[in-house]
Design a protein around this motif. Structure first.
Motif, mmCIF file in Angstrom:
data_model
loop_
_atom_site.group_PDB
_atom_site.id
_atom_site.type_symbol
_atom_site.label_atom_id
_atom_site.label_comp_id
_atom_site.label_asym_id
_atom_site.label_seq_id
_atom_site.Cartn_x
_atom_site.Cartn_y
_atom_site.Cartn_z
ATOM 1 N N GLY A 25 0.863 -1.280 0.134
ATOM 2 C CA GLY A 25 0.084 0.080 0.063
ATOM 3 C C GLY A 25 0.926 1.251 0.250
ATOM 4 N N HIS A 26 1.858 1.082 0.922
ATOM 5 C CA HIS A 26 2.764 2.512 0.785
ATOM 6 C C HIS A 26 3.659 2.463 -0.481
ATOM 7 C CE1 HIS A 26 2.412 2.660 5.167
ATOM 8 N NE2 HIS A 26 3.112 3.748 5.177
ATOM 9 N N PHE A 27 3.968 1.331 -1.194
ATOM 10 C CA PHE A 27 4.715 1.399 -2.416
ATOM 11 C C PHE A 27 3.718 1.979 -3.718
ATOM 12 C CE2 PHE A 27 8.082 -1.694 -0.988
ATOM 13 C CZ PHE A 27 9.092 -0.582 -0.765
ATOM 14 N N ALA A 28 2.705 1.546 -3.493
ATOM 15 C CA ALA A 28 1.660 1.618 -4.666
ATOM 16 C C ALA A 28 1.353 3.228 -4.538
ATOM 17 C CB ALA A 28 0.500 0.875 -4.627
ATOM 18 N N LEU A 29 1.001 3.584 -3.108
ATOM 19 C CA LEU A 29 0.326 4.838 -3.107
ATOM 20 C C LEU A 29 1.403 6.113 -3.323
ATOM 21 C CD1 LEU A 29 -2.337 4.596 -0.412
ATOM 22 C CD2 LEU A 29 -2.747 4.667 -3.012
ATOM 23 N N SER A 30 2.493 5.804 -3.089
ATOM 24 C CA SER A 30 3.335 6.737 -2.903
ATOM 25 C C SER A 30 4.486 6.733 -4.382
ATOM 26 C CB SER A 30 4.650 6.562 -1.840
ATOM 27 O OG SER A 30 5.410 5.392 -2.034
ATOM 28 N N PHE A 31 4.075 5.800 -5.354
ATOM 29 C CA PHE A 31 4.814 5.578 -6.592
ATOM 30 C C PHE A 31 4.223 6.600 -7.374
ATOM 31 C CE2 PHE A 31 4.547 3.913 -11.089
ATOM 32 C CZ PHE A 31 6.056 3.799 -11.198
ATOM 33 N N GLY A 32 5.175 7.688 -8.020
ATOM 34 C CA GLY A 32 5.042 8.792 -8.644
ATOM 35 C C GLY A 32 3.793 9.125 -9.605
ATOM 36 N N PRO A 33 3.877 8.111 -10.582
ATOM 37 C CA PRO A 33 2.659 8.383 -11.298
ATOM 38 C C PRO A 33 1.353 8.165 -10.958
ATOM 39 C CG PRO A 33 4.417 7.049 -12.532
ATOM 40 C CD PRO A 33 4.810 7.247 -11.186
ATOM 41 N N VAL A 34 1.199 6.991 -10.074
ATOM 42 C CA VAL A 34 -0.023 6.862 -9.358
ATOM 43 C C VAL A 34 -0.447 7.711 -8.551
ATOM 44 C CG1 VAL A 34 -1.168 5.128 -7.794
ATOM 45 C CG2 VAL A 34 0.491 4.386 -9.419
ATOM 46 N N ARG A 35 0.521 8.345 -7.662
ATOM 47 C CA ARG A 35 0.019 9.349 -6.477
ATOM 48 C C ARG A 35 -0.180 10.601 -7.431
ATOM 49 N NH1 ARG A 35 1.529 13.811 -3.920
ATOM 50 N NH2 ARG A 35 1.704 13.751 -1.668
ATOM 51 N N GLU A 36 0.523 11.077 -8.368
ATOM 52 C CA GLU A 36 0.113 12.085 -9.449
ATOM 53 C C GLU A 36 -1.314 12.071 -9.947
ATOM 54 O OE1 GLU A 36 3.218 12.853 -12.126
ATOM 55 O OE2 GLU A 36 4.829 13.158 -10.609
ATOM 56 N N ARG A 37 -1.609 10.891 -10.353
ATOM 57 C CA ARG A 37 -3.078 10.783 -10.954
ATOM 58 C C ARG A 37 -4.171 10.826 -9.944
ATOM 59 N NH1 ARG A 37 -5.500 9.044 -15.642
ATOM 60 N NH2 ARG A 37 -7.510 7.695 -15.304
ATOM 61 N N VAL A 39 -3.787 12.328 -6.952
ATOM 62 C CA VAL A 39 -4.007 13.743 -6.707
ATOM 63 C C VAL A 39 -4.862 14.607 -7.485
ATOM 64 C CG1 VAL A 39 -2.480 15.880 -6.169
ATOM 65 C CG2 VAL A 39 -1.792 13.669 -5.077
ATOM 66 N N GLY A 40 -4.628 14.507 -8.789
ATOM 67 C CA GLY A 40 -5.158 15.188 -9.795
ATOM 68 C C GLY A 40 -6.471 14.864 -10.014
ATOM 69 N N LEU A 41 -7.192 13.603 -9.361
ATOM 70 C CA LEU A 41 -8.482 13.038 -9.448
ATOM 71 C C LEU A 41 -9.104 13.791 -8.210
ATOM 72 C CD1 LEU A 41 -8.221 9.463 -10.892
ATOM 73 C CD2 LEU A 41 -9.273 11.714 -11.879
ATOM 74 N N ILE A 42 -8.896 13.485 -7.167
ATOM 75 C CA ILE A 42 -9.300 13.813 -5.909
ATOM 76 C C ILE A 42 -8.648 15.024 -4.834
ATOM 77 C CG2 ILE A 42 -10.217 11.505 -5.657
ATOM 78 C CD1 ILE A 42 -7.833 10.872 -3.614
ATOM 79 N N GLY A 43 -7.686 15.588 -5.394
ATOM 80 C CA GLY A 43 -7.051 16.557 -4.859
ATOM 81 C C GLY A 43 -5.984 16.128 -3.716
ATOM 82 N N GLU A 44 -5.023 17.004 -3.337
ATOM 83 C CA GLU A 44 -3.985 16.522 -2.324
ATOM 84 C C GLU A 44 -4.791 16.393 -0.876
ATOM 85 O OE1 GLU A 44 0.076 16.164 -1.106
ATOM 86 O OE2 GLU A 44 -0.681 16.773 -3.111
ATOM 87 N N GLN A 45 -5.352 17.127 -0.438
ATOM 88 C CA GLN A 45 -5.880 16.947 0.868
ATOM 89 C C GLN A 45 -6.658 15.713 1.150
ATOM 90 O OE1 GLN A 45 -4.880 19.202 3.207
ATOM 91 N NE2 GLN A 45 -5.980 18.179 4.866
ATOM 92 N N ILE A 46 -7.478 15.253 0.271
ATOM 93 C CA ILE A 46 -8.348 13.935 0.061
ATOM 94 C C ILE A 46 -7.454 12.566 0.017
ATOM 95 C CG2 ILE A 46 -10.082 12.615 -0.882
ATOM 96 C CD1 ILE A 46 -10.946 15.129 0.750
ATOM 97 N N PHE A 47 -6.162 13.004 -0.831
ATOM 98 C CA PHE A 47 -5.409 11.983 -1.164
ATOM 99 C C PHE A 47 -4.802 11.772 0.162
ATOM 100 C CE2 PHE A 47 -0.823 10.650 -1.780
ATOM 101 C CZ PHE A 47 -1.037 9.508 -2.262
ATOM 102 N N LEU A 48 -4.278 12.792 0.861
ATOM 103 C CA LEU A 48 -3.554 12.494 2.248
ATOM 104 C C LEU A 48 -4.462 11.848 3.403
ATOM 105 C CD1 LEU A 48 -1.435 15.868 2.300
ATOM 106 C CD2 LEU A 48 -0.481 13.505 2.025
ATOM 107 N N ILE A 49 -5.573 12.163 3.195
ATOM 108 C CA ILE A 49 -6.245 11.518 4.377
ATOM 109 C C ILE A 49 -6.721 10.188 3.838
ATOM 110 C CG2 ILE A 49 -8.830 11.520 5.053
ATOM 111 C CD1 ILE A 49 -8.612 14.752 4.827
ATOM 112 N N ALA A 50 -6.773 9.987 2.625
ATOM 113 C CA ALA A 50 -7.187 8.463 2.237
ATOM 114 C C ALA A 50 -5.776 7.686 2.610
ATOM 115 C CB ALA A 50 -7.523 8.424 0.662
ATOM 116 N N TYR A 51 -4.748 8.111 2.219
ATOM 117 C CA TYR A 51 -3.277 7.463 2.337
ATOM 118 C C TYR A 51 -3.176 7.146 3.816
ATOM 119 C CZ TYR A 51 1.755 6.764 1.938
ATOM 120 O OH TYR A 51 2.903 6.008 1.974
#
Length: 67
Positions: A25-37, A39-51
């Motif tokens: 889960g840590h590797f998948a969600l912190s992998f650059g392209p996955v994280r960027e996509r 964050v682009g879909l749900i926003g930085e704040q929601i991503f950090l909460i979900a992460y």
């Protein structure tokens, strides 16, 4: 006594599964392209909460599996 996975006792399987989910889960969600996509879909704040929720849930699962 049936011992699967090349000598890993069945009682360790929940801990191995939970640990794998935590690490992957840590590797998948912190992998650059996955994280960027995401964050682009749900926003930085929601991503950090979900992460954080995913990290906490998998860590709790790992702790419970250890106990």
């Amino acid at each position: 006594m049936d011992i699967p996975l090349h000598g890993v006792a069945p009682s360790f399987m929940p801990l191995l599964t939970a640990s794998a989910a935590f690490v992957l889960g840590h590797f998948a969600l912190s992998f650059g392209p996955v994280r960027e996509r995401l964050v682009g879909l749900i926003g930085e704040q929601i991503f950090l909460i979900a992460y954080s929720l995913i990290a906490f849930a998998t860590f709790a699962w790992m702790c419970l599996a250890y106990a």
